[in-house]
Design an enzyme around this catalytic site. Structure first.
Site, PDB file in Angstrom:
ATOM      1  N   SER A   1       0.660  -1.355   0.032  1.00  0.00           N
ATOM      2  CA  SER A   1       0.023   0.121  -0.108  1.00  0.00           C
ATOM      3  C   SER A   1       0.838   1.359   0.052  1.00  0.00           C
ATOM      4  O   SER A   1       0.673   2.262  -0.715  1.00  0.00           O
ATOM      5  CB  SER A   1      -0.886   0.050   1.312  1.00  0.00           C
TER       6      SER A   1
ATOM      7  N   GLU B   1       4.418  -0.574  14.882  1.00  0.00           N
ATOM      8  CA  GLU B   1       4.762   0.924  14.514  1.00  0.00           C
ATOM      9  C   GLU B   1       5.709   1.676  15.551  1.00  0.00           C
ATOM     10  O   GLU B   1       6.685   2.301  15.145  1.00  0.00           O
ATOM     11  CB  GLU B   1       3.775   1.633  14.187  1.00  0.00           C
TER      12      GLU B   1
END
Ligand code: TPP
Lengths: 308, 273
Positions: A34, A55
């Site tokens: 993506s 993350e």
């Protein structure tokens, strides 16, 4: 008008600059297909790090890489890139003023189907509030490439917000780009519209319609929301009757807020087009959501007319 | 467990898979892979294990279910509509503008217990509910389905530590271990290693099962009720896309749309189960 994919432009330019500069490395959290770091992964697997869906770790690892002389590009959707690792960005990256580039992909409402959890309406605000952090929203594919390239020369962290939607080409190879510089896309005398991201094109559409009514609008592309170029804000404010800002972001803390902060001592009316302190939601298309939240040429037209 | 009860649950699982296809439809992006891999686990929870009452969705005694891998919500929507929390006709409107069936779970949808979608948070929410049950001397149990890719999130391990510290024997984590994440197989992308051993090292009781074998699933769920003082983890080996021939073990159907032909093929595949 040519319609282009900004994510793809980003991914390809990242690979291009990585080829030229051995300091460039990329990190991704299970979204390389993506964010388009997949180009880098395929060509330079040794300088691409799959970090898993983690993350916070990814950002702090990038801090370590940066402290060791690398220029890490950290990639995820904007909510997960800017929101999830907020304090890792704040303390680990921004406080020591490191050259980490945080790429917030599928920004704003552009991941329409996935809904509120995947749509960032406040990422500019949180990133902008962190000292040292630069915030850039490229307007088209060409500018995306230039942002990637220019980022290598910039000292300090940068948050780069990239949309999932295809956008028309508004600039070309010859258009000058500098971090911190605005771009006047169309001149006008009555009102200046400061717009960013997908709203720049909408501002140009609004300008067309308004010009038929005899209203003259200047459209400024503000891709660097921070550091905001105050001199240019003043320059483009001088002589007009009012200011409109437009962004695909909450009216709290984004471009509109930044412009109002810059002009707070001036006697000039300002109107803000943005999301009214609401979360996003699911929809079949991005356009449907832009319409619902009033992020349209029509909204800009109404604000302009209200100022005259 | 009698054979016909198992058969009945398998029949329900098929209905859930049909419901997932209703949600996805044609030319509409959706998380097919992870929804299909969770379908049997979700079925066993809703139609066998959990004490819930669709007539009284807020019953304080009800068991709680949190889909931490919120993107697989299509399986949950299918189950909730089958139970009567809302009409089946709503499924087709999933992810459309104005539908209360959003891309990820939201508490405004009848039967949904927590907002998830940003991975990594559901188990912690489950810990909170399990703590509240203890505080209020209630007997309800809390079930949380996690993704194996999701286990990369550090917060999951904070929750795992927290649950064992507080001896939450009313909390069950179920890992949908399809060995795939969004970008590919976990072994190639980012392997989280021996999950069972990790849960055990963090003070949990853990079992490995076949996550598509209904007997296995219910036996494991029953076992978790016998455990005292420890939280329980079920590592359920599954297949991403299970039941749809072309999507099985194919990560390109993690979040993708189906063409008319693919949709018809998928319906055929599910019908022939
Ligand atoms: C914090 C966060 N980061 C990234 C994503 C985007 N995302 C959605 S699903 C997914 C992959 C999930 O993999 P896994 O947990 O294994 O689920 P499954 O394969 O069973 O669908 C990713 C990266 C997200 N939803 N939340």
């Amino acid at each position: 008008m040519k319609i282009e994919n900004l994510r793809e432009a980003y991914g390809k330019e990242l690979l291009a600059v990585a080829r030229e500069d051995s300091r460039v490395v990329a990190l991704d959290a299970d979204l390389c297909g993506s964010t388009m770091t997949i180009f880098m992964e395929k060509e330079m697997p040794e300088r691409f790090f799959e970090m898993g869906i983690a993350e916070q770790n990814m950002v702090s690892v990038a801090a370590g890489l940066s402290l060791s002389g690398k220029i890490p590009f950290v990639n995820s959707f904007s909510v997960f890139a800017a929101g999830q690792p907020y304090n890792q960005i704040r303390q680990g990256v921004a406080l020591p003023n490191l050259n980490v580039r945080i790429i917030g992909s599928s920004c704003g409402l552009s991941d329409a189907g996935d809904g509120a959890t995947h749509q960032s309406v406040e990422d500019i605000a949180i990133m902008r509030a962190i000292p040292n952090m630069a915030v850039i929203v490229p307007v088209d594919a060409e500018e995306t490439r230039k942002v990637v390239r220019a980022s290598l020369q910039h000292q300090g962290p940068i948050y780069i917000r990239i949309t999932r939607s295809l956008l028309p080409a508004l600039t070309n190879r010859h258009t000058e780009f500098k971090i911190g510089k605005m771009l006047c896309l169309a001149e006008g005398l009555d009102i200046t519209v400061f717009a960013t991201g997908i709203m720049v094109f909408k501002a140009l559409q609004a300008r067309e319609i308004l010009s038929k009514k005899g209203i003259s609008v200047r459209v400024i592309n503000v891709s660097t929301i921070k550091p905001l170029n105050i001199e240019e804000i003043f320059k483009y404010t001088k002589g007009v009757k009012g200011i409109v800002t437009a962004e695909e972001h909450s009216i709290i803390g984004g471009l509109g807020s930044a412009v109002v902060e810059a002009l707070c001592d001036m006697k000039i009316p300002i109107k803000i087009v943005g999301i009214q302190d609401q979360f996003g939601q699911s929809a079949g298309t991005h356009e449907e959501l832009l319409e619902y939240y009033g992020l349209t040429a029509q909204s800009i037209i109404e604000k302009v007319e209200a100022l005259l | 467990m009698e054979n016909n009860k198992i058969k009945e649950l398998e029949r329900k699982a098929k209905i859930i898979r049909e419901g997932i296809l209703d949600c996805i439809g044609i030319d509409k992006k959706g998380h097919l892979g992870g929804s299909m891999s969770s379908a049997d686990l979700v079925t066993a929870l809703y139609f066998y294990k959990m004490r819930i009452n669709p007539e009284n969705p807020d019953d304080p005694e009800r068991d709680r279910f949190i889909l931490s891998k919120g993107h697989s919500v299509l399986a949950q929507y299918a189950a909730l509509s089958e139970l009567g929390y809302f009409s089946k006709s709503e499924l087709k409107r999933t992810k459309e503008f104005g539908s209360f069936l959003q891309g990820h779970p939201e508490v405004r949808t009848p039967g949904i217990e927590a907002n998830t979608g940003s991975l990594g948070q559901g188990l912690s929410i489950g810990v909170g509910m399990a703590l509240a049950a203890k505080l209020d001397s209630k007997n309800y149990r809390v079930y949380v389905i996690l993704g194996d890719g999701e286990l990369c999130e550090g917060q999951i391990w904070e929750a795992i530590t927290c649950a064992s510290f507080y001896n939450l024997d009313n909390l069950v984590a179920i890992v949908d271990y399809n060995q795939m994440q969004a970008s590919g197989p976990i072994k190639e992308r980012y392997n989280t290693g021996d999950i069972k051993a990790k849960f055990e090292a963090f003070g949990w009781k853990a079992w490995e099962i076949d996550g598509h074998n209904m007997t296995d699933i219910i036996v494991a769920l029953d076992k978790t009720e016998q455990v005292k003082n420890f939280p329980s983890a079920i590592i359920a080996y599954t297949i991403k896309g299970k039941g749809v021939s072309f999507a099985e073990n194919n990560y390109s159907f993690h979040n993708n749309s189906l063409t008319q032909e693919q949709y018809e093929q998928a319906c055929k595949d599910i019908a022939s189960i």
